[in-house]
Design a protein around this motif. Sequence first.
Motif, mmCIF file in Angstrom:
data_model
loop_
_atom_site.group_PDB
_atom_site.id
_atom_site.type_symbol
_atom_site.label_atom_id
_atom_site.label_comp_id
_atom_site.label_asym_id
_atom_site.label_seq_id
_atom_site.Cartn_x
_atom_site.Cartn_y
_atom_site.Cartn_z
ATOM 1 N N ASP A 76 11.975 -12.122 40.793
ATOM 2 C CA ASP A 76 11.610 -13.328 41.538
ATOM 3 C C ASP A 76 11.030 -12.817 42.809
ATOM 4 O O ASP A 76 10.054 -13.547 42.979
ATOM 5 N N LYS A 77 11.296 -11.640 43.468
ATOM 6 C CA LYS A 77 10.638 -11.104 44.886
ATOM 7 C C LYS A 77 9.292 -11.075 44.624
ATOM 8 O O LYS A 77 8.279 -10.999 45.149
ATOM 9 N N PHE A 78 8.895 -9.972 43.342
ATOM 10 C CA PHE A 78 7.914 -9.525 43.061
ATOM 11 C C PHE A 78 6.875 -10.642 42.289
ATOM 12 O O PHE A 78 5.545 -10.704 42.579
ATOM 13 N N THR A 79 7.331 -11.472 41.863
ATOM 14 C CA THR A 79 6.603 -13.023 41.378
ATOM 15 C C THR A 79 6.069 -13.548 42.510
ATOM 16 O O THR A 79 5.103 -14.304 42.372
ATOM 17 N N GLU A 80 6.717 -13.725 43.706
ATOM 18 C CA GLU A 80 6.315 -14.375 44.706
ATOM 19 C C GLU A 80 5.223 -13.572 45.409
ATOM 20 O O GLU A 80 4.265 -14.311 46.054
ATOM 21 N N ILE A 81 5.309 -12.386 45.362
ATOM 22 C CA ILE A 81 4.061 -11.397 45.849
ATOM 23 C C ILE A 81 2.742 -11.794 44.963
ATOM 24 O O ILE A 81 1.541 -12.018 45.470
ATOM 25 N N ASP A 82 2.843 -11.601 43.787
ATOM 26 C CA ASP A 82 1.857 -11.712 42.881
ATOM 27 C C ASP A 82 2.388 -12.163 41.208
ATOM 28 O O ASP A 82 3.244 -11.563 40.936
ATOM 29 N N SER A 83 1.950 -13.407 40.799
ATOM 30 C CA SER A 83 2.313 -13.887 39.588
ATOM 31 C C SER A 83 2.166 -13.077 38.311
ATOM 32 O O SER A 83 2.688 -13.261 37.371
ATOM 33 N N THR A 84 1.172 -12.261 38.744
ATOM 34 C CA THR A 84 1.056 -11.484 37.500
ATOM 35 C C THR A 84 1.837 -10.084 37.331
ATOM 36 O O THR A 84 1.780 -9.316 36.273
ATOM 37 N N TYR A 85 2.530 -9.926 38.428
ATOM 38 C CA TYR A 85 3.627 -8.546 38.400
ATOM 39 C C TYR A 85 4.829 -9.083 37.506
ATOM 40 O O TYR A 85 5.551 -10.060 37.451
ATOM 41 N N PHE A 86 4.967 -8.058 36.537
ATOM 42 C CA PHE A 86 6.452 -8.198 35.712
ATOM 43 C C PHE A 86 7.132 -6.995 35.769
ATOM 44 O O PHE A 86 6.392 -5.794 35.465
ATOM 45 N N CYS A 87 8.563 -7.213 36.197
ATOM 46 C CA CYS A 87 9.328 -5.860 36.242
ATOM 47 C C CYS A 87 10.006 -5.688 35.175
ATOM 48 O O CYS A 87 10.557 -6.539 34.365
ATOM 49 N N VAL A 88 9.845 -4.291 34.712
ATOM 50 C CA VAL A 88 10.714 -3.856 33.305
ATOM 51 C C VAL A 88 11.668 -3.025 34.100
ATOM 52 O O VAL A 88 11.033 -1.841 34.578
ATOM 53 N N ILE A 89 13.198 -3.436 34.056
ATOM 54 C CA ILE A 89 14.037 -2.528 34.983
ATOM 55 C C ILE A 89 15.186 -2.311 33.936
ATOM 56 O O ILE A 89 15.854 -2.763 33.193
ATOM 57 N N HIS A 90 15.382 -0.623 34.187
ATOM 58 C CA HIS A 90 16.482 0.069 33.268
ATOM 59 C C HIS A 90 17.618 0.231 34.445
ATOM 60 O O HIS A 90 17.186 0.708 35.469
ATOM 61 N N ILE A 91 18.828 -0.340 34.082
ATOM 62 C CA ILE A 91 19.671 -0.239 35.247
ATOM 63 C C ILE A 91 20.659 1.127 34.810
ATOM 64 O O ILE A 91 21.284 1.236 33.638
ATOM 65 N N ASP A 92 20.836 2.001 35.866
ATOM 66 C CA ASP A 92 21.813 3.216 35.670
ATOM 67 C C ASP A 92 22.885 2.806 36.677
ATOM 68 O O ASP A 92 22.731 2.296 37.679
ATOM 69 N N LYS A 93 24.289 2.935 36.194
ATOM 70 C CA LYS A 93 25.488 2.842 37.004
ATOM 71 C C LYS A 93 25.883 4.257 37.352
ATOM 72 O O LYS A 93 25.944 5.318 36.528
ATOM 73 N N GLY A 94 26.079 4.445 38.665
ATOM 74 C CA GLY A 94 26.618 5.607 39.069
ATOM 75 C C GLY A 94 26.752 5.549 40.781
ATOM 76 O O GLY A 94 26.783 4.744 41.236
ATOM 77 N N VAL A 95 26.746 7.028 41.176
ATOM 78 C CA VAL A 95 26.760 7.123 42.639
ATOM 79 C C VAL A 95 25.603 7.428 43.092
ATOM 80 O O VAL A 95 24.664 8.219 42.469
ATOM 81 N N ASN A 96 25.186 6.653 44.338
ATOM 82 C CA ASN A 96 23.920 7.301 44.846
ATOM 83 C C ASN A 96 24.235 8.458 45.704
ATOM 84 O O ASN A 96 24.753 8.376 46.880
ATOM 85 N N TRP A 97 23.488 9.673 45.507
ATOM 86 C CA TRP A 97 23.944 10.909 46.140
ATOM 87 C C TRP A 97 22.573 10.780 47.365
ATOM 88 O O TRP A 97 22.520 11.922 47.979
#
Length: 392
Positions: A370-391
């Motif tokens: 939604d945040k990227f769509t607000e910037i530009d409606s042509t932006y489309f996010c493809v997100i792969h989620i990793d679970k883990g510790v942020n080092w």
Amino acid sequence: LALTNLLTKLFIRNSDDINNPVVRKHYGTLAGAVGIFCNLLLFTIKILAGLLTGAISIVADAFNNLSDAGSSIVTLIGFRMAGKPADHDHPFGHGRIEYIAGLIVSALILLMGFELLKSSVEKILNPTPLESSNISILILIVSVCIKLWMGFFNRKIGKKLNASAMIATSADSFNDCVATTAVLIGFLVFKFANINLDGYMGVAVALFVMWAGYNTAKDTIEPLLGLAPDPEFVLNVKNCVLERKEILGIHDMHVHDYGPGRVYVSMHAEIPSDMDVLKAHDIIDSAEEEVSSKFKCEVSIHMDPIEVNNPLANELKLKLMEILNTIDPTLSFHDFRITNGPMRKNIIFDLLVPFDCYYDDVTLRKMIKDKFTEIDSTYFCVIHIDKGVNWQ
């Protein structure tokens, strides 16, 4: 500790090479032999003292030492098996047998504590007269001194090797000191005040021993289940790799523990996509060699090419960082890239989500899109989620 150092020098060659499986096996053999000899000696003299006085607490304490002799045998076998080299069925070696040996030691501690509790309750319900004996008091004092030395002996070696089995045995030795001291106090109270606290002291000691057994079991189960790596170790490895200015960042770092001295590390290293591939490969090789040499571990580093001269990609990276900071500062991303299509621009990246993140995966994806769509409606996010510790 002078005696500990003397025994180490006499029986272990190259004693400082603690990551060598052969040296570790020799340490285990020494600790096991010392434990077997001392505990069998204590069992013999305590059983005699118990028979002379009729004190159930002394007899129970004697059998506690007998179980400790059995624990030392388990530790000895565990270290010898852990020292076996890797084979076809066990390509990462047999190091985790040390953890299993520690778990068996803990189980024996719990079992003996339970048996001691039963015997002590029976003594409270059916008290029997005691016989005062100066020899028995002397035996108990000597027993405390021997167990105290054994505790320091096993703790020093256990910490040096980072060996859970030896640390568990050390804790058991110190607990035995407390147990025998309680028995001694009860016996002295009977000798000078004629008050029979034998059974009550036994109950207190039994509960203490069982609690110690629970804690040592917990400490040995965690590495078997897959304990998170030491943050300091992770940070040091990361800093070692990032000393090379050509490596822009690392992610997907995993540390696998296959037993003390058998650590395997893997990670992805980000390099500029326009760098010569042979040069990049040489840089990665040198990083692997330094990490392996400095931290005594096996390491595998995967190259991830990153686009650094694309103005739009750099701008969108900054936007993504701002968005993530407003949602949850513990979020981070990697493997960022963009592809241009006829109808939309795909923003593709992996999102690292800590295990304790407040938002679920579906909500996170929606908020970012939604945040990227607000910037530009042509932006489309493809997100792969990793679970883990942020080092980071």
